[in-house]
Motif scaffolding. Sequence first.
Motif, PDB file in Angstrom:
ATOM      1  N   THR A   1      -3.632   1.510  -3.645  1.00  0.00           N
ATOM      2  CA  THR A   1      -3.166   0.173  -3.709  1.00  0.00           C
ATOM      3  C   THR A   1      -2.269  -1.306  -4.469  1.00  0.00           C
ATOM      4  O   THR A   1      -3.037  -0.605  -5.604  1.00  0.00           O
ATOM      5  CB  THR A   1      -4.283  -0.711  -3.294  1.00  0.00           C
TER       6      THR A   1
ATOM      7  N   GLU B   1      -9.421  -1.527   2.214  1.00  0.00           N
ATOM      8  CA  GLU B   1      -8.597  -0.222   2.074  1.00  0.00           C
ATOM      9  C   GLU B   1      -9.856   0.543   2.905  1.00  0.00           C
ATOM     10  O   GLU B   1      -9.408   2.430   3.823  1.00  0.00           O
ATOM     11  CB  GLU B   1      -9.065   0.004   0.885  1.00  0.00           C
TER      12      GLU B   1
ATOM     13  N   PHE C   1       0.231  -1.215   0.000  1.00  0.00           N
ATOM     14  CA  PHE C   1      -0.288  -0.094   0.406  1.00  0.00           C
ATOM     15  C   PHE C   1       1.242   1.275  -0.092  1.00  0.00           C
ATOM     16  O   PHE C   1       2.199   1.230   0.963  1.00  0.00           O
ATOM     17  CB  PHE C   1      -1.263  -0.234   1.519  1.00  0.00           C
TER      18      PHE C   1
ATOM     19  N   LEU D   1      -5.012   6.976   0.042  1.00  0.00           N
ATOM     20  CA  LEU D   1      -4.587   4.976   0.249  1.00  0.00           C
ATOM     21  C   LEU D   1      -4.100   4.889  -1.287  1.00  0.00           C
ATOM     22  O   LEU D   1      -5.731   5.108  -2.173  1.00  0.00           O
ATOM     23  CB  LEU D   1      -5.443   4.357   0.900  1.00  0.00           C
TER      24      LEU D   1
END
Length: 287
Positions: free
Chosen positions: A243, A229, A183, A241
């Motif tokens: 991924t 998430e 991440f 964020l």
Amino acid sequence: MDKTFEEILAELQAEKEKKAELNGLDSTSKTSIWLGLFKVIAYVFFNFMQAANLHLQEIRDLIANQKVFNLRRYRSEALRFQYGFDLINESDQFKPTYEDNGIDVIATDEEIENSKIIKYAACNRVIDGGRAKIVMKIAPAILDDIFPAQVMAAVAKYIEEISPAGDHVTIINYLPDILKFAFKIKYDPMVLQADGMNIITAKYPVQEAIETFLKNLPFNGELSVQRLETAILAVDGVEDLQTLQIQSKWIDPAQNGYGFYQPVNMSVLPASGRFKIEDFTGLQYVA
């Protein structure tokens, strides 16, 4: 059939108001005879409904726990297993005693509870080679552990004795699936340091959020990437964020250990029933 006593009484009074010949019954005194009669009748109706609801729930419980082997029954039977105790002859019930130097000893409640070593269980029906079979996943209280061979021999014998003839049951006793991720996390430098540590508490809240998320998953529960998430984004100090990658691997009997990592695109069910994280090196923090 969930009306309260007050609701029933109000309905009786409402019906009285519809009858012109009962208009004379208008006293609101606590000693009013007509009101007292209405309260008695309402009380009878209320108690009847309570008894009917209780009876209905008893019927539901009997149906849910009937001696028909479905997936729910297999799960409950796995959790009922008592290690060290034998079944009564021609029965699926465990003996209330154990033998000590040739003498039958009545087991205490604590000994019986301690013998129930399977704390997690989940069952699925799958088709393998055109044949239906039951896959039963089990785990001990410490989810990072597995049961030793002698325990599994006892579990297998127990399931064989209680299950209907013709049912093919495969018991899964695997180490946890390993979850690996990458991440990229945009953090607030007023709250978190560059390594993800909270400035005030000196803890690592993103790591804690991921661990809590996995801990709250039900046994054999599906891991959703989107929900993971969301859990990370809810951490104080996390602003955004990305991924980069999520993968998992599990025990592959053909390889006598873990197989290769496989990508998780949307969601995944753990082959062992639960997940484990070996490290958090996949967390990258950017200001």
